[in-house]
Structures are given as C-alpha cells and as structure tokens.
Design a protein around this motif. Structure first.
Motif, PDB file in Angstrom:
ATOM      1  N   GLY A 227       0.850  -1.188   0.000  1.00 53.56           N
ATOM      2  CA  GLY A 227       0.000   0.000   0.000  1.00 53.56           C
ATOM      3  C   GLY A 227       0.883   1.235   0.000  1.00 53.56           C
ATOM      4  O   GLY A 227       1.776   1.373  -0.816  1.00 53.56           O
ATOM      5  N   HIS A 228       0.631   2.162   0.943  1.00 54.24           N
ATOM      6  CA  HIS A 228       1.462   3.337   1.221  1.00 54.24           C
ATOM      7  C   HIS A 228       1.324   4.410   0.147  1.00 54.24           C
ATOM      8  O   HIS A 228       1.106   5.578   0.478  1.00 54.24           O
ATOM      9  CB  HIS A 228       2.923   2.913   1.401  1.00 54.24           C
ATOM     10  N   ASN A 229       1.494   4.077  -1.094  1.00 52.63           N
ATOM     11  CA  ASN A 229       1.292   5.024  -2.189  1.00 52.63           C
ATOM     12  C   ASN A 229      -0.128   4.893  -2.708  1.00 52.63           C
ATOM     13  O   ASN A 229      -0.568   3.792  -3.059  1.00 52.63           O
ATOM     14  CB  ASN A 229       2.300   4.763  -3.307  1.00 52.63           C
ATOM     15  N   HIS A 230      -0.848   6.006  -2.763  1.00 56.92           N
ATOM     16  CA  HIS A 230      -2.290   5.979  -3.013  1.00 56.92           C
ATOM     17  C   HIS A 230      -2.584   5.945  -4.507  1.00 56.92           C
ATOM     18  O   HIS A 230      -2.994   6.940  -5.119  1.00 56.92           O
ATOM     19  CB  HIS A 230      -2.970   7.189  -2.373  1.00 56.92           C
ATOM     20  N   GLN A 231      -2.386   4.790  -5.100  1.00 63.88           N
ATOM     21  CA  GLN A 231      -2.638   4.571  -6.510  1.00 63.88           C
ATOM     22  C   GLN A 231      -2.487   3.079  -6.788  1.00 63.88           C
ATOM     23  O   GLN A 231      -2.136   2.317  -5.886  1.00 63.88           O
ATOM     24  CB  GLN A 231      -1.650   5.361  -7.373  1.00 63.88           C
ATOM     25  N   TYR A 232      -2.735   2.679  -7.998  1.00 58.48           N
ATOM     26  CA  TYR A 232      -2.481   1.302  -8.422  1.00 58.48           C
ATOM     27  C   TYR A 232      -1.262   1.314  -9.332  1.00 58.48           C
ATOM     28  O   TYR A 232      -1.200   2.063 -10.309  1.00 58.48           O
ATOM     29  CB  TYR A 232      -3.678   0.728  -9.178  1.00 58.48           C
ATOM     30  N   GLU A 233      -0.288   0.467  -9.006  1.00 58.68           N
ATOM     31  CA  GLU A 233       0.872   0.305  -9.871  1.00 58.68           C
ATOM     32  C   GLU A 233       1.330  -1.145  -9.801  1.00 58.68           C
ATOM     33  O   GLU A 233       1.335  -1.752  -8.736  1.00 58.68           O
ATOM     34  CB  GLU A 233       2.017   1.222  -9.463  1.00 58.68           C
ATOM     35  N   ARG A 234       1.737  -1.667 -10.972  1.00 59.31           N
ATOM     36  CA  ARG A 234       2.203  -3.048 -11.030  1.00 59.31           C
ATOM     37  C   ARG A 234       3.493  -3.119 -11.829  1.00 59.31           C
ATOM     38  O   ARG A 234       3.624  -2.469 -12.878  1.00 59.31           O
ATOM     39  CB  ARG A 234       1.115  -3.930 -11.648  1.00 59.31           C
ATOM     40  N   THR A 235       4.425  -3.900 -11.334  1.00 54.08           N
ATOM     41  CA  THR A 235       5.724  -4.003 -11.992  1.00 54.08           C
ATOM     42  C   THR A 235       5.741  -5.106 -13.047  1.00 54.08           C
ATOM     43  O   THR A 235       4.846  -5.952 -13.120  1.00 54.08           O
ATOM     44  CB  THR A 235       6.832  -4.325 -10.970  1.00 54.08           C
ATOM     45  N   ASP A 236       6.803  -5.093 -13.831  1.00 49.75           N
ATOM     46  CA  ASP A 236       7.178  -6.273 -14.595  1.00 49.75           C
ATOM     47  C   ASP A 236       7.701  -7.314 -13.608  1.00 49.75           C
ATOM     48  O   ASP A 236       7.669  -7.101 -12.390  1.00 49.75           O
ATOM     49  CB  ASP A 236       8.282  -5.918 -15.599  1.00 49.75           C
ATOM     50  N   VAL A 237       8.193  -8.417 -14.113  1.00 49.09           N
ATOM     51  CA  VAL A 237       8.828  -9.410 -13.244  1.00 49.09           C
ATOM     52  C   VAL A 237      10.241  -8.916 -12.931  1.00 49.09           C
ATOM     53  O   VAL A 237      11.009  -8.576 -13.849  1.00 49.09           O
ATOM     54  CB  VAL A 237       8.889 -10.785 -13.928  1.00 49.09           C
ATOM     55  N   ILE A 238      10.564  -8.850 -11.640  1.00 47.15           N
ATOM     56  CA  ILE A 238      11.823  -8.246 -11.212  1.00 47.15           C
ATOM     57  C   ILE A 238      12.721  -9.288 -10.551  1.00 47.15           C
ATOM     58  O   ILE A 238      12.265 -10.106  -9.751  1.00 47.15           O
ATOM     59  CB  ILE A 238      11.563  -7.078 -10.235  1.00 47.15           C
ATOM     60  N   LYS A 239      13.999  -9.204 -10.866  1.00 47.82           N
ATOM     61  CA  LYS A 239      15.019 -10.008 -10.184  1.00 47.82           C
ATOM     62  C   LYS A 239      16.306  -9.186 -10.149  1.00 47.82           C
ATOM     63  O   LYS A 239      16.711  -8.627 -11.169  1.00 47.82           O
ATOM     64  CB  LYS A 239      15.255 -11.335 -10.910  1.00 47.82           C
ATOM     65  N   GLY A 240      16.902  -9.116  -8.967  1.00 51.19           N
ATOM     66  CA  GLY A 240      18.136  -8.352  -8.833  1.00 51.19           C
ATOM     67  C   GLY A 240      17.981  -6.875  -9.125  1.00 51.19           C
ATOM     68  O   GLY A 240      18.931  -6.226  -9.561  1.00 51.19           O
TER      69      GLY A 240
END
Length: 521
Positions: free
Chosen positions: A392-405
């Motif tokens: 949560g914490h940030n008041h919006q919807y955001e989604r990442t790509d697949v992350i590694k490193g």
C-alpha cells in the motif's frame, strides 16, 4: 498501571475509572505513556462439546458503569482467521458503552444458536488532550472460536445482557462465516491498502463483497485516526473516534469476510504502547504465530488451501518513517526467512503471497520505494521465489514487470503470465482504497489505455535520504480508486496452478490483469 489491588477493593468501578483517568492523563502528557487493556479471557467453541467458560483476569484500563443492555446494539463486527483458517476464527465487535456479560452465540443454522460463549473485553481509554480526541473510552469485544470444522458455514450473533441475538426480533443481526476447506479448491481473495473513512472506501467495500472473497488483505494505513502518520506523540489531528466510524463502515464486508490487516505508518498510534500498537491490540485479534507478539502484533502467517499468506510490519525496516525502525532487532527478517523456507518445502503449499505496507517498487511522487524493504526482504523474496507481493502506502495502483536483482527479468504486459520459479517476483501497489490520491511522474497506462514508457523517474528512500533513480519496471499505472482481486486455481500434481490477478477500479472496470503460474506439488 492499574489501580493497586488493596485500593481497588475499597473503590467502586466509577472511582477506579476516575483514578486511572487522572493517572493516564499525567503519564501521557509527560512521557506519552502506555494504555493497557482490561481483559477477560475468552472461551473456545467446540462443536458437540461444552464450551469452556471465560476466565476472569485483571482489569487495568478505566472502567465505567454499565448501561441498560436492551438499549445498546453491537456494531463494527469484523472477523479474522486464527492460526489455522480451517478450524479457527475470531469474531470481534464494539459496543458504544460498557455492557454486562457480553457473549457470542454460534450454531449451524440461524435458528439454532444454542452455543453461547463469553467474550473477551478490551477497554481502550483515550483522554481529552491527546490529539483531537475527546475524553473517550472504547469497548472492543472478541471471541476466539476453535475446533471448528473445515469448509463449514456457521451462523453467529453477538450480544450482552439485555441484547440476545437469539431473540426472534434480533435474528436480523445474525451473521455468517465459512472456514477454509480441508483440501485444495479454487477460491478468491481481495486486497488493498490506505482506506480511511469516506465515500471511496465505502464504495470499494461494496465492490469487495461482490467478489465473494474467502478473505481480504488490508496492506496497512487502516483507519487514519492519526492523519499525520509519523508515529510520534507530536502527530497532530489524532482522533480515536475515527475507528468507530471505520469499523462501522467496513462491517458490511468484515462481518462475513475475514479482514486481515498489516500495519502501516498511520497505524503507529504513539499514545498507546508498546511501540504505538496498544490501540491495534485492542481492536484486532490476529494469528499469534509471529516472531514477537509484543513488538510486532501485525506479523503473522496463515495457509488457505494451496496458498500461504505472510503479513509483515515494514515500520520495522522503514528508513522513510523511522519511528519504529529496528524494533525487532532483526528477528522479523529471520522469522520471514524461516516461514518462506517452511512454506516452499510444504507439500500442500503451491503459492506464497506476502503483503505489507511500504512499497518495494513504486514510482509515486509521494513515497515511491522503500530502501529498507529492498535491502532486508527483496533478496529473500527472490531466493524463495515468492509469487506475489502486495503493498500500500502510495495511493494509486501500480504493477511491476517481473523483477530479479533490481532489474526487469521479464516484461509482463497486461494479460501476460509470470513464472516465478524461473522469472522473478511481481510487485503490486494497491494503495487506492479510499484516501486522497497521489500522483505519478509518468502518464497512466492501464487496460484499454496502454501508454508504454521505457523509463520512469522516481526515487528510493535510504538511510542516507532520497536517492533518485530511473526505472524500467513500471508496467501498469492507474491513478484512481481501486483494489486487487486474486483468483486461485489449484491443479493436480505436476500441472500448472495459477493466480489470476486483476486490478479492479471503483467503477467496477478492470484496469489490469495478469497470471502467476507455478507447477503444483
């Protein structure tokens, strides 16, 4: 501290209330002292057997004369799983004034609520002068139910002397809950963070109920009784009564869907101790299998079907808001690794979902990313191939790509599929449950309105302050009210089990969807 035993023997309950109120006010104004909880230990529900009676314990919080129970209705019902959702659940609620002999009735039918169990009472007192609060006493009641049967729907009613939900004219107050199944089966759960009290939170709750979730995850910043959110007694605007409004607002859902919170920075109410969580301890009864119940009451885990869920307290590792930085002394991270190792080895667990407040990866112009999370927990998420991280914490919807490193291991377009066993981890910020929205530094891009951006300017909070970064992992950005829906589908051993994840707007429109796929055990 409570009233000394010898003195209490000579005092009425009202006199004890005044004694403790005066003492609390002096201690709190001088050093931000503790609020302690008066408790009556609850019994347990054993189908086909006699329920254990409540065991009286010490009263260390201000008390008050009780009202005529016939004129007092319970409100703010909310459920939470115990350590094992197949057999354990807690029903919690409020009353606006003190009542006599509170209890819960439970049965297999709405017309058969014959099992009656005394409730635990936790009295939370906030004196005038603490923030914007008036002189206010809140009465939270809890009933732990154990030895339930898996996959069963139970009916329950909460009451007290003078208000009995088994009476015909009060049957409309009866609620239900359903325990987790004994075996793997499809189910849905929902999640969001940063709700507060208001129209948008209420609207999202209405949509949540329509998803028919087995449980709901709240990723912190629950009610915003402390709107400042620094976790200090110097915070302004605190009003304990906000919780009364919040629990009334969420009751429609939470009275039948277990409501599982993690704690955010606005949930550190410094006037209550230890570590500002005394108020939360009064309001919630959560699984007690975490590493440090005293300092980290919002850290726990549970397994539902083929999915393990872990709740963490990112206040412990937050450089941005350091009020509780380091409170666990590293025990939370050690416990987390133990849980991840255990669940990855468990023969019946396919997926691991972790949720907490501060974001590992987010490009909001407000809080952006938390360096403490990246430093302490992200390496463990990757080591044990966590399937989904919800913040949560940030008041919006955001989604990442697949992350590694720290880098994009695989682009994950809307409608795409991630394979965490080989690809990496997907992170979703679902902090648009109801509070005022933040902003992005790049254009929105969501289902039906894609606006692909190769790089986004952002920052990460570190022990040395903000460090600016340009990132390529911000795949979906939606700046409006929303929540997360996750559909879990098990599969035979060796086949692909899936999490189908959807971002749902307050309008009911889908703004994102992707799949996480893993070989079933």
């Amino acid at each position: 501290m409570g009233v000394p035993e010898k003195l209490a023997e000579r005092m009425s309950m009202a006199e004890q209330h005044e004694y403790l109120r005066a003492g609390f006010s002096r201690r709190t104004m001088i050093r931000g002292g503790a609020v302690t909880l008066g408790a009556v230990a609850g019994g347990m529900f054993v189908p086909g057997a006699t329920a254990q009676a409540a065991v009286p314990a010490r009263h260390t919080a201000p008390a008050a004369a009780t009202a005529d129970g016939a004129h007092v209705a319970p409100f703010g019902r909310h459920l939470a799983w115990g350590n094992d959702p197949r057999t354990e659940i807690t029903v919690s609620w409020q009353v606006p004034v003190a009542v006599k002999k509170p209890f819960i009735r439970v049965g297999a039918h709405p017309w058969d609520l014959s099992r009656k169990i005394e409730a635990e009472v936790r009295t939370l007192y906030t004196p005038a002068g603490v923030g914007a609060s008036g002189d206010h006493t809140q009465y939270y009641l809890h009933a732990r139910l154990t030895h339930l049967r898996p996959g069963r729907t139970y009916y329950y009613g909460v009451g007290h002397q003078g208000f009995d939900p088994a009476e015909p004219h009060l049957l409309g107050t009866v609620g239900t809950f359903t325990t987790a199944p004994a075996h793997k089966a499809p189910f849905t759960f929902t999640a969001f963070g940063d709700e507060g009290v208001g129209y948008h939170g209420l609207a999202n709750n209405s949509l949540l109920l329509g998803q028919n979730p087995a449980f709901h995850l709240h990723a912190g910043d629950i009610a915003y009784a402390d709107p400042s959110g620094a976790g200090k007694t110097a915070d302004t605007g605190f009003d304990a009564r906000t919780w009364d409004s919040f629990l009334a607002q969420t009751e429609t859902v939470a009275k039948q869907v277990p409501w599982m919170p993690a704690y955010g920075n606005h949930d550190m109410e410094a006037w209550y101790s230890p570590n500002g969580y005394g108020g939360e301890d009064a309001r919630w009864t959560l699984p007690d299998n975490g590493p440090d119940r005293k300092n980290l009451p919002g850290v726990y885990s549970f397994v539902y079907g083929n999915t393990a869920v872990i709740s963490l307290d990112a206040n412990d590792i937050s450089y941005e808001i350091p009020a509780n930085l380091g409170i666990s002394g590293g025990t939370q991270t050690t416990w987390l690794e133990g849980q991840l190792r255990k669940f990855r080895a468990a023969k019946d667990v396919d997926f691991i979902v972790v949720f907490f407040h501060h974001c590992a990866y987010c490009t909001s112009t407000a809080h952006a990313s938390e360096g403490g999370v990246r430093q302490e927990w992200v390496p463990l998420f990757e080591k044990y191939t966590v399937d989904l991280v919800i913040n949560g914490h940030n008041h919006q919807y955001e989604r990442t790509d697949v992350i590694k490193g720290g880098e994009v291991a695989k682009k994950l377009p809307i409608g795409g599929t991630a394979y965490p066993e080989t690809d990496g981890v997907v992170y979703v910020t679902a902090g648009a449950a109801g509070r005022s929205l933040y902003a992005f530094s790049a254009p929105d891009t969501y289902e039906g309105h894609e606006h692909e951006t190769d790089s986004v300017a952002s920052f990460v909070n570190t022990k040395d302050g903000k460090v600016h970064e340009t990132v390529g992992w911000s795949r979906v950005r939606y700046l409006n009210y929303s929540f997360l829906r996750v559909d879990v589908s098990p599969a035979p051993r060796g086949r692909q089990a899936t999490l189908k994840v959807s971002g749902i707007a307050e309008t009911g429109d889908r703004v994102d969807h992707f799949t996480v796929s893993r070989t079933a055990k």
